[in-house]
Design an enzyme around this catalytic site. Sequence first.
Site, short mmCIF file in Angstrom:
data_model
loop_
_atom_site.label_atom_id
_atom_site.label_comp_id
_atom_site.label_asym_id
_atom_site.label_seq_id
_atom_site.Cartn_x
_atom_site.Cartn_y
_atom_site.Cartn_z
N SER A 10 0.84 -1.18 0.00
CA SER A 10 0.00 0.00 0.00
C SER A 10 0.88 1.24 0.00
CB SER A 10 -0.90 0.02 1.24
OG SER A 10 -1.53 1.28 1.36
N HIS A 35 -1.03 -1.39 -4.38
CA HIS A 35 -2.34 -1.15 -3.77
C HIS A 35 -2.54 0.33 -3.53
CE1 HIS A 35 -5.95 -2.54 -1.69
NE2 HIS A 35 -5.70 -1.61 -0.77
N ASP A 37 -4.94 3.01 -1.91
CA ASP A 37 -6.01 3.26 -0.94
C ASP A 37 -6.53 4.68 -1.10
OD1 ASP A 37 -6.28 0.84 0.64
OD2 ASP A 37 -4.26 1.23 1.35
N MET A 39 -9.14 7.48 0.00
CA MET A 39 -9.98 7.82 1.15
C MET A 39 -10.53 9.23 0.98
SD MET A 39 -7.58 6.44 4.24
CE MET A 39 -6.85 4.80 4.21
N HIS A 68 -8.45 0.54 -4.25
CA HIS A 68 -9.44 0.29 -3.21
C HIS A 68 -10.11 1.61 -2.86
CE1 HIS A 68 -10.05 -0.83 1.34
NE2 HIS A 68 -11.20 -0.72 0.69
N MET A 70 -12.31 3.77 -0.78
CA MET A 70 -12.97 3.97 0.50
C MET A 70 -13.66 5.34 0.44
SD MET A 70 -10.08 2.39 3.03
CE MET A 70 -8.71 2.61 1.89
N MET A 139 -11.58 -6.75 4.87
CA MET A 139 -10.89 -5.78 5.72
C MET A 139 -10.63 -6.43 7.08
SD MET A 139 -10.28 -3.15 3.92
CE MET A 139 -9.57 -2.21 5.30
N PHE A 145 -7.10 4.19 8.46
CA PHE A 145 -5.76 4.50 8.93
C PHE A 145 -4.85 3.30 8.73
CE2 PHE A 145 -8.55 7.21 11.45
CZ PHE A 145 -7.95 8.44 11.30
N GLY A 147 -1.31 1.10 9.84
CA GLY A 147 -0.63 0.76 11.08
C GLY A 147 -1.48 0.13 12.16
N ASP A 175 -6.65 -7.02 3.90
CA ASP A 175 -6.03 -5.70 4.07
C ASP A 175 -6.19 -5.25 5.51
OD1 ASP A 175 -5.16 -3.09 3.97
OD2 ASP A 175 -6.57 -2.43 2.43
#
Length: 234
Positions: A10, A35, A37, A39, A68, A70, A139, A145, A147, A175
């Site tokens: 990611s 990947h 992400d 958002m 992906h 979101m 998921m 977020f 981490g 993920d």
Amino acid sequence: MTLPIRIAPSILAADFSKLGQEVRDAVEAGADWVHLDVMDGHFVPNISFGPDVIKSLRPHTTAFFDCHLMISPADPYLEAFAKAGCDSITVHVEAGPHLHRSLQTIRSLGKKVGVTLNPATPLSAIENVLDDVDLILIMSVNPGFGGQKFIPAMLEKIRAAKAMIGARPIELEVDGGITAETIGAAAAAGANVFVAGSAVYKGEGIAAYRNNIAALRAPAEIARLKTAAKDGRK
């Protein structure tokens, strides 16, 4: 159907001041997919990047761009992400009222079709679209977020998704919280695509990323072999 183990870094965990280089380095280090992400600060409590960033990254590699989304709503933006160079576009079950329509739109844009579920969303939500997707993303953290720690209860969800897929050639992606310590269990449960951010983008440069990717791939492959051997004895 047995699909290859794929490691998908990611880029959220990459150094954004040199993002093109970071993508090239991860691919050269052995990443299978990239990947992305996306958002929106609405569907999830964070904002990342949009189609223009993806478009700027596309010339840096021919690697598979695994996008992906979101975001909610997703439908008005599907064409923009397709044109930006995404190879696969994944939408959330929870992001809109007309999931089948969203999946049809992605297919009509000539892209691989993905669907994903938040941890609390039951697999029954995708039972009626299984034949319309190329990828299911589980998921294993609450999105928004990087981490976060892997949610152990998602292992049973991965196993159930694998059983639901049956003989269909559907990629099963996971993920959230994927590390060298958690990837083996996820692979044993049936996942074959693993999104990892900080587990890949720690250290700096190709040599570090190569070691990190190898440290992820090895336990996943071992877990798959053990599971296959166990299934063969049944």
